[in-house]
Enzyme design. Structure first.
Site: not given
Length: 285
Positions: A115-117
């Protein structure tokens, strides 16, 4: 190699009736990206287009800007599997001769969830990478798009999502022309991975910068997605959900056209409105 989908047993309850059936789920597996043999990042992704994913990630990190800078990408056999078997979950990127390899420190190492890069970045300064292709911020820029064309993109995106129809569990990123023609679409459990796959494929095909394209994403528009669009030279980013405040700040700073809450004929334009063919009567409250 990992599969895009997997089957699992599920107990289904509908109106009080209980039944057992197999369900199709989107696959999620870790992939380690190495640069010149040194670990750089681990991302949770949907298997498939792994080399494009790695290449796109390195574009957004400012390491790659053209296919000529890339020597090859290979899977690392026996990296984590028992008995030396290839898990296809570790890829090593080799740069072409003469291309500088950035200093890979513990501070730079990134663990990216689906969900978060950007989780694990030391500071925002670490991701404000200098773009290879600054976006044209002039009101006379040739990139123009009709709001009606933007309005049609979410439906075209959803219609092209093959795996989503079976699982309901994937994000998608699609590349369109300013006339609304679909150029490419990638799906992944992580929205940032889907964008990296789009950008990586473009790099492999020698199509960067994507200066005449529109990037459409499912879900929200985060800082990382704005950064990835800017680093690929994409002038317009549209999302079906909300942007973050930092995403808007970066869009304004770089000259990106950022559109959020794109649903039906409604949308919010947060930055770069000069690229939209808006009515002269549009008010600014």
């Amino acid at each position: 190699m990992g599969r895009v989908t997997e089957r699992r047993r599920v107990i289904r309850i509908r109106d009080g009736a209980v039944s057992t059936r197999p369900d199709t789920l989107v696959a999620e597996e870790p992939m380690e990206i190495r640069l010149g043999g040194k670990p750089l990042a681990i991302t949770m992704r949907t298997p498939g287009d792994d080399f494009a994913l790695a290449a796109g990630f390195l574009v957004s990190e400012g390491v790659l800007a053209s296919a000529a800078e890339l020597a090859n990408i290979v899977y690392c056999a026996g990296a984590t599997g028992e008995g030396g078997s290839n898990t296809y979950n570790v890829v090593d990127v080799r740069l072409a001769d003469g291309v500088p390899v950035p200093d890979i420190t513990l501070e730079r190492n990134v663990y990216t969830t689906s969900s978060c890069g950007l989780c694990g970045k030391a500071s925002l300064d670490a991701v404000r990478t200098t773009a290879h292709w600054p976006l044209d911020t002039s009101p006379d820029t040739p990139v123009r798009i009709e709001p009606a064309t933007l309005s049609a993109l979410p439906d075209r995106l959803r219609a092209a999502q093959r795996v989503f129809e079976r699982t309901g569990g994937l994000h998608a990123a699609a590349l369109f022309t300013t006339d609304g023609e679909l150029l490419d679409i990638r799906e992944d459990v992580g929205r940032h991975n889907a964008v990296d796959k789009i950008v990586g494929r473009a790099l492999q095909q020698g199509r960067l910068p994507l200066s005449s394209c529109v990037l459409m994403v499912s879900g929200r528009a985060s800082f990382e997605l704005v950064q990835k669009a800017v680093m690929a030279g994409i002038p317009v980013l549209a999302a079906v959900s909300a942007p973050s405040s930092l995403a808007v700040d970066l869009a304004i700073e770089t000259g990106l056209t950022l559109v959020g809450f794109l649903r039906g004929t409604s949308m919010n334009v947060y930055a770069g409105e000069h690229r939209l063919a808006l009515s002269a009567a549009a008010s600014t409250d």
